[in-house]
Design a protein around this motif. Structure first.
Motif, mmCIF file in Angstrom:
data_model
loop_
_atom_site.group_PDB
_atom_site.id
_atom_site.type_symbol
_atom_site.label_atom_id
_atom_site.label_comp_id
_atom_site.label_asym_id
_atom_site.label_seq_id
_atom_site.Cartn_x
_atom_site.Cartn_y
_atom_site.Cartn_z
ATOM 1 N N ILE A 44 35.498 49.631 57.336
ATOM 2 C CA ILE A 44 36.038 50.732 58.147
ATOM 3 C C ILE A 44 37.523 50.958 57.880
ATOM 4 C CG2 ILE A 44 34.278 50.549 59.931
ATOM 5 C CD1 ILE A 44 36.286 49.070 61.670
ATOM 6 N N GLY A 45 38.037 50.331 56.835
ATOM 7 C CA GLY A 45 39.399 50.579 56.398
ATOM 8 C C GLY A 45 40.481 49.733 57.036
ATOM 9 N N GLU A 46 40.095 48.773 57.870
ATOM 10 C CA GLU A 46 41.081 47.893 58.491
ATOM 11 C C GLU A 46 41.565 46.862 57.475
ATOM 12 O OE1 GLU A 46 39.418 47.620 63.036
ATOM 13 O OE2 GLU A 46 38.500 46.326 61.527
ATOM 14 N N VAL A 47 42.838 46.569 57.515
ATOM 15 C CA VAL A 47 43.396 45.539 56.635
ATOM 16 C C VAL A 47 42.964 44.177 57.162
ATOM 17 C CG1 VAL A 47 45.521 44.466 55.801
ATOM 18 C CG2 VAL A 47 45.364 46.963 55.976
ATOM 19 N N VAL A 48 42.327 43.400 56.281
ATOM 20 C CA VAL A 48 41.851 42.070 56.675
ATOM 21 C C VAL A 48 42.532 40.957 55.881
ATOM 22 C CG1 VAL A 48 39.625 42.877 57.544
ATOM 23 C CG2 VAL A 48 39.832 42.223 55.139
ATOM 24 N N GLY A 49 43.380 41.316 54.928
ATOM 25 C CA GLY A 49 44.074 40.291 54.164
ATOM 26 C C GLY A 49 44.739 40.826 52.920
ATOM 27 N N VAL A 50 45.232 39.893 52.142
ATOM 28 C CA VAL A 50 45.884 40.181 50.868
ATOM 29 C C VAL A 50 45.375 39.158 49.872
ATOM 30 C CG1 VAL A 50 48.094 40.227 49.656
ATOM 31 C CG2 VAL A 50 47.952 41.102 51.985
ATOM 32 N N ILE A 51 45.127 39.573 48.640
ATOM 33 C CA ILE A 51 44.721 38.645 47.582
ATOM 34 C C ILE A 51 45.638 38.855 46.385
ATOM 35 C CG2 ILE A 51 42.932 40.209 46.724
ATOM 36 C CD1 ILE A 51 41.348 37.637 45.930
ATOM 37 N N THR A 52 46.025 37.740 45.767
ATOM 38 C CA THR A 52 46.951 37.793 44.640
ATOM 39 C C THR A 52 46.383 37.036 43.440
ATOM 40 O OG1 THR A 52 48.074 35.747 45.254
ATOM 41 C CG2 THR A 52 48.912 37.790 46.245
ATOM 42 N N GLU A 53 47.047 37.208 42.301
ATOM 43 C CA GLU A 53 46.664 36.435 41.116
ATOM 44 C C GLU A 53 46.724 34.942 41.419
ATOM 45 O OE1 GLU A 53 49.497 37.731 38.193
ATOM 46 O OE2 GLU A 53 48.041 39.093 37.296
ATOM 47 N N HIS A 54 47.722 34.532 42.154
ATOM 48 C CA HIS A 54 47.881 33.122 42.518
ATOM 49 C C HIS A 54 46.646 32.607 43.262
ATOM 50 C CE1 HIS A 54 49.906 29.435 43.773
ATOM 51 N NE2 HIS A 54 49.408 29.658 44.984
ATOM 52 N N ASP A 55 46.119 33.401 44.177
ATOM 53 C CA ASP A 55 44.919 33.014 44.927
ATOM 54 C C ASP A 55 43.739 32.785 43.985
ATOM 55 O OD1 ASP A 55 46.253 33.335 47.413
ATOM 56 O OD2 ASP A 55 45.770 35.479 47.405
ATOM 57 N N MET A 56 43.588 33.666 42.993
ATOM 58 C CA MET A 56 42.460 33.547 42.065
ATOM 59 C C MET A 56 42.596 32.320 41.170
ATOM 60 S SD MET A 56 41.506 37.477 41.135
ATOM 61 C CE MET A 56 43.025 37.799 40.303
ATOM 62 N N VAL A 57 43.799 32.040 40.697
ATOM 63 C CA VAL A 57 44.024 30.857 39.853
ATOM 64 C C VAL A 57 43.738 29.597 40.653
ATOM 65 C CG1 VAL A 57 45.783 29.518 38.636
ATOM 66 C CG2 VAL A 57 45.637 31.991 38.304
ATOM 67 N N ARG A 58 44.252 29.540 41.878
ATOM 68 C CA ARG A 58 44.018 28.374 42.730
ATOM 69 C C ARG A 58 42.525 28.169 42.969
ATOM 70 N NH1 ARG A 58 47.098 29.381 47.453
ATOM 71 N NH2 ARG A 58 45.263 30.438 48.226
ATOM 72 N N GLU A 59 41.800 29.234 43.242
ATOM 73 C CA GLU A 59 40.346 29.142 43.470
ATOM 74 C C GLU A 59 39.636 28.630 42.226
ATOM 75 O OE1 GLU A 59 36.589 29.529 45.349
ATOM 76 O OE2 GLU A 59 38.627 29.421 46.157
ATOM 77 N N ALA A 60 40.017 29.130 41.057
ATOM 78 C CA ALA A 60 39.381 28.706 39.808
ATOM 79 C C ALA A 60 39.569 27.211 39.563
ATOM 80 C CB ALA A 60 39.940 29.501 38.644
ATOM 81 N N PHE A 61 40.764 26.691 39.825
ATOM 82 C CA PHE A 61 41.014 25.275 39.567
ATOM 83 C C PHE A 61 40.478 24.364 40.649
ATOM 84 C CE2 PHE A 61 43.791 27.022 36.368
ATOM 85 C CZ PHE A 61 43.577 26.130 35.326
ATOM 86 N N GLN A 62 40.295 24.842 41.850
ATOM 87 C CA GLN A 62 39.724 24.020 42.908
ATOM 88 C C GLN A 62 38.232 23.816 42.711
ATOM 89 O OE1 GLN A 62 40.832 25.881 46.607
ATOM 90 N NE2 GLN A 62 42.808 24.856 46.650
ATOM 91 N N LYS A 63 37.588 24.663 41.926
ATOM 92 C CA LYS A 63 36.151 24.576 41.682
ATOM 93 C C LYS A 63 35.796 23.467 40.707
ATOM 94 C CE LYS A 63 34.826 27.920 44.307
ATOM 95 N NZ LYS A 63 34.055 27.692 45.501
ATOM 96 N N LYS A 64 36.754 22.938 39.969
ATOM 97 C CA LYS A 64 36.482 21.905 38.965
ATOM 98 C C LYS A 64 36.277 20.572 39.605
ATOM 99 C CE LYS A 64 38.290 23.873 34.858
ATOM 100 N NZ LYS A 64 38.841 23.586 33.598
#
Length: 64
Positions: A44-64
């Motif tokens: 419905i267009g409400e802002v629920v957060g922010v995502i950055t490149e840093h978030d994606m890199v951290r997620e990728a390395f936490q999965k290992k």
């Protein structure tokens, strides 16, 4: 002193995504737009957060 408004000069300087967008697709859009992050809005267009490149890199390395 610079203000936040100087960084968000208009819609073209902002990138939006939805929680259900795949990280692969989102990363491609970040590269295409030469941006480092985006505002996340729900169906419905409400802002629920922010995502950055840093978030994606951290997620990728936490999965290992």
């Amino acid at each position: 002193m610079a203000t936040v408004s100087a960084l968000i000069a208009g819609p073209e300087s902002q990138l939006f995504t939805k929680p259900e967008e795949s990280l692969h697709d989102f990363a491609g859009r970040l590269l295409d737009h030469k941006m480092f992050g985006a505002i996340v809005r729900n169906q419905i267009g409400e802002v629920v957060g922010v995502i950055t490149e840093h978030d994606m890199v951290r997620e990728a390395f936490q999965k290992k």
